[in-house]
Design a protein around this motif. Sequence first.
Motif, short mmCIF file in Angstrom:
data_model
loop_
_atom_site.label_atom_id
_atom_site.label_comp_id
_atom_site.label_asym_id
_atom_site.label_seq_id
_atom_site.Cartn_x
_atom_site.Cartn_y
_atom_site.Cartn_z
N ARG A 139 -3.35 14.75 65.49
CA ARG A 139 -4.50 14.48 64.60
C ARG A 139 -4.89 13.01 64.67
N GLU A 140 -3.90 12.16 64.65
CA GLU A 140 -4.17 10.72 64.72
C GLU A 140 -4.84 10.35 66.04
N ALA A 141 -4.35 10.94 67.13
CA ALA A 141 -4.96 10.66 68.45
C ALA A 141 -6.40 11.16 68.49
N THR A 142 -6.67 12.32 67.90
CA THR A 142 -8.02 12.86 67.87
C THR A 142 -8.94 11.94 67.05
N ARG A 143 -8.45 11.48 65.91
CA ARG A 143 -9.24 10.55 65.08
C ARG A 143 -9.55 9.27 65.85
N GLU A 144 -8.53 8.76 66.51
CA GLU A 144 -8.71 7.51 67.27
C GLU A 144 -9.73 7.71 68.40
N GLU A 145 -9.68 8.89 69.06
CA GLU A 145 -10.63 9.18 70.12
C GLU A 145 -12.05 9.25 69.57
N ARG A 146 -12.24 9.88 68.40
CA ARG A 146 -13.57 9.93 67.78
C ARG A 146 -14.06 8.53 67.45
N ARG A 147 -13.21 7.70 66.87
CA ARG A 147 -13.60 6.31 66.56
C ARG A 147 -14.03 5.57 67.82
N ARG A 148 -13.23 5.73 68.88
CA ARG A 148 -13.54 5.03 70.13
C ARG A 148 -14.90 5.47 70.69
N ARG A 149 -15.17 6.79 70.64
CA ARG A 149 -16.46 7.29 71.13
C ARG A 149 -17.61 6.74 70.30
N ARG A 162 7.86 19.35 64.88
CA ARG A 162 6.56 20.00 65.05
C ARG A 162 5.50 19.32 64.17
N LYS A 163 5.87 19.05 62.93
CA LYS A 163 4.93 18.37 62.01
C LYS A 163 4.57 16.99 62.54
N ALA A 164 5.57 16.27 63.04
CA ALA A 164 5.29 14.93 63.57
C ALA A 164 4.35 15.01 64.78
N GLN A 165 4.55 16.01 65.63
CA GLN A 165 3.64 16.17 66.78
C GLN A 165 2.23 16.48 66.32
#
Length: 124
Positions: free
Chosen positions: A96-106, A88-91
């Motif tokens: 969180r990492e995917a959300t950060r990456e999406e913000r950076r990409r935007r 669960r923690k790894a997910q």
Amino acid sequence: QDLFGPDYTTADAGSLALPAYMDTLPGSDVSKISRRQTTDVSKAHRMAKDAEKALELEQKHNHKREQKRVAQERKEQKAREREAHAVRKAQERAEREATREERRRRKVEIREERERLVKEQKEA
């Protein structure tokens, strides 16, 4: 007067009724039979005690086995819970990492779009 029952001291031996376990063949020794019977009773008593001890030992063994099984199940359950928690923690970390990456990409897309617009305005 007879307060305690018949007087066996005056009766002849043939008139006494023997209990069934003492009923013997003529001429056999009553003391040997009673000793044998005493031995058989003692043996039966020992066997009963041994059987009781064996039953107690088996019950104790079964109880210990059950306690070990319950402890092992608890240990396995805790391990499963720890593993589920780690997954669960790894997910959550991956989300969180995917959300950060999406913000950076935007941000990069927005910056590139601004730069393109600025470049178009300079050209025009």
